[in-house]
Design an enzyme around this catalytic site. Structure first.
Site, mmCIF file in Angstrom:
data_model
loop_
_atom_site.group_PDB
_atom_site.id
_atom_site.type_symbol
_atom_site.label_atom_id
_atom_site.label_comp_id
_atom_site.label_asym_id
_atom_site.label_seq_id
_atom_site.Cartn_x
_atom_site.Cartn_y
_atom_site.Cartn_z
ATOM 1 N N LYS A 121 0.857 -1.453 0.047
ATOM 2 C CA LYS A 121 0.009 0.109 -0.251
ATOM 3 C C LYS A 121 0.900 1.201 -0.106
ATOM 4 C CE LYS A 121 -2.279 -1.262 3.672
ATOM 5 N NZ LYS A 121 -1.829 -2.680 3.717
ATOM 6 N N THR A 122 1.898 1.313 1.040
ATOM 7 C CA THR A 122 2.626 2.520 0.994
ATOM 8 C C THR A 122 3.456 2.708 -0.295
ATOM 9 O OG1 THR A 122 3.042 2.362 3.428
ATOM 10 C CG2 THR A 122 4.453 3.541 2.101
ATOM 11 N N GLU A 165 -3.677 6.012 1.490
ATOM 12 C CA GLU A 165 -3.367 4.546 1.753
ATOM 13 C C GLU A 165 -4.566 4.060 2.564
ATOM 14 O OE1 GLU A 165 -0.175 1.986 4.388
ATOM 15 O OE2 GLU A 165 0.487 3.943 3.116
#
Length: 462
Positions: A121-122, A165
């Site tokens: 995600k990051t 995110e």
């Protein structure tokens, strides 16, 4: 133009303001003109970055830190019910807002892209933030990690796009209503909140149902869990775009060619081949870039413009971040703490270096180690040698019988060479005694193992 400040959040107080998610929201609110205050357990570069924006940051938690004039108190799921500032908020009748609700309010009136999945995600959020910024689109973004400086995890932009995110760990991603949702993968994790894969699927289905009318779901065509989720949501009122190696992917990855710590990626998109560079190594990160590409195209950004812009992303802190080199040994930091992430990063490093790979691994959470310790040990067998530390507890209390020994035994069973070290202060000396010129040291885990990189480099330089 970006919207203004939600009235109820013009004087917010953040409990745990230094956290990755919390600090990003605080930063955006400060940039929008809010009078921001908060507390954190210790001093940090993030706290200083927030002060530079005009925020008041207290160290330690005490009832007196809460200004009675605060319009709300923002918390994350990590804040315990007995926190003195939370108790004081109740006494004063100040509304308590969960981090996810605060972030959702910041997206109001914009075109949100929400990036979800068990891993990646990051990185994917960062790739979008950097590439869209390089195209002059001035997005707002909130990321779970810093790009290249303390406090760079969030920005209030003047454009119409908001990239965020979306955290599934506590189901907080159910609060968002994205125009484009990305789901990178779906696996069982966060065992304190999810008892089964069925619960995971149900949670992600709820997230998909939050996509706005006429919106798009970008989802992996390769990961088993993602394909199952795709089957479950097919027929719902959302356009589905799949990406990956699979022959039936809408955006098909034709090749990922490593060039040192970069990759050249070729995809088939709308019947035409498109080749671009990703400035981080490994197939895992290349696929993150393809997901970002598909999401940007779904918003109407031409692929021919976005693809080269993705090369402007050069990494995010703790995601295969090169910390330095000493005595011919490179030290790289990895946030990987789930077996899938560990395997992906080790494979990426193997493709990018010809020397030996030594991992310094710190397990994260007792519950995760209890459920996935064997798989963690198997992942460590991809390294030439490993040092394993004690479990970093984070928000959890110990679980009887759950220690790093579960991972160590599994690693040794898989044929790995493992050295247990219980005192973190001893690691630099232990590592210096194990390495030789040409080796690569990978500090790995979601806890404070990241602090060891500079210490290892200093010891190697002696």
């Amino acid at each position: 133009m970006a919207p203004g400040l939600p009235t109820a959040m013009d004087r917010p107080h953040f409990i745990g303001i230094g956290g990755a998610g919390m600090s990003g929201i605080a930063k955006i609110l400060a940039q929008r003109g809010a009078v921001v205050a908060g507390s954190d357990s210790k001093e940090s570069a993030t706290a200083e970055a927030l002060r530079a924006l005009g925020a008041t940051v207290h160290i330690g938690h005490a009832a007196g830190h809460l200004d009675p004039e605060a319009t709300c108190v923002v918390v994350s799921s990590a804040i315990r019910a007995d926190n003195p500032e939370l108790a004081r908020a109740a006494e004063l009748g100040i509304p308590v807002v969960h981090r996810s609700d605060a972030l959702a309010r910041l997206m109001d009136g914009l075109r949100p892209i929400a990036v979800a999945g068990t891993h990646g995600k990051t990185t994917t959020t960062s790739m979008l933030a950097v590439s869209l910024s390089s195209l002059g689109l001035a997005p707002s973004y909130a990321i779970g990690g810093d790009l290249d400086a303390p406090g760079s995890n969030a920005v209030h932009g003047e454009g119409e796009i908001f990239v965020a995110e979306a955290d599934e760990s506590d189901r907080s991603f159910h609060k968002y209503a994205p125009e484009v949702a990305i789901i990178l993968n779906v696996e069982l994790d966060h065992h304190a909140n999810y008892a089964s894969m069925e619960e995971i699927y149900e949670s992600f289905e709820t997230f998909v149902d939050r996509v706005t009318e006429g919106g798009t779901l970008v989802i992996s065509a390769d990961h088993e869990g993602a394909r199952e989720l795709t089957r479950r949501v097919t027929g719902r009122d959302v356009r589905v775009v799949t990406y990956g190696d699979a022959a039936d992917a809408d955006v098909r990855v034709l090749s990922v060619v490593p060039h040192g710590l970069k990759s050249e990626v070729t995809v088939l998109l709308d019947g035409a081949e498109l080749t671009f560079t990703v400035s981080v190594p490994g197939r895992h990160y290349a696929h993150n870039a393809v997901a970002a590409l598909a999401a940007g195209v779904a918003l109407g950004i031409p692929a021919a413009e976005l693809a080269p812009a993705l090369a402007s992303y050069t990494g995010v802190k703790r995601r295969l971040q090169l910390k330095g080199e000493a005595a011919g040994v490179q030290v790289v930091d990895s946030y990987a703490h789930h077996p899938t992430e560990m395997t992906a990063d080790l494979e990426a490093m193997r493709a990018g270096t010809s020397g030996r790979i030594l991992v310094v691994f710190q397990p994260h959470l007792f519950s995760r180690t209890q459920e996935l310790g064997e798989e963690m040990g198997e992942a460590l067998s991809l390294a030439d040698s490993s040092v394993v530390l004690d479990i970093y507890p984070a928000r959890e209390d110990p679980i009887p019988g759950v220690t790093s020994e579960l991972i160590i035994q599994a690693a040794r069973t898989a044929g790995a060479e493992v050295t247990p070290v219980h005192d973190k202060a001893e690691v630099p000396s232990v590592v210096a005694g194990m390495t030789k010129p040409g080796d690569l040291v990978l500090t790995m885990g979601a806890g404070d193992v990241t602090d060891l990189g500079p210490e290892i480099l200093a010891r190697l330089a002696e």
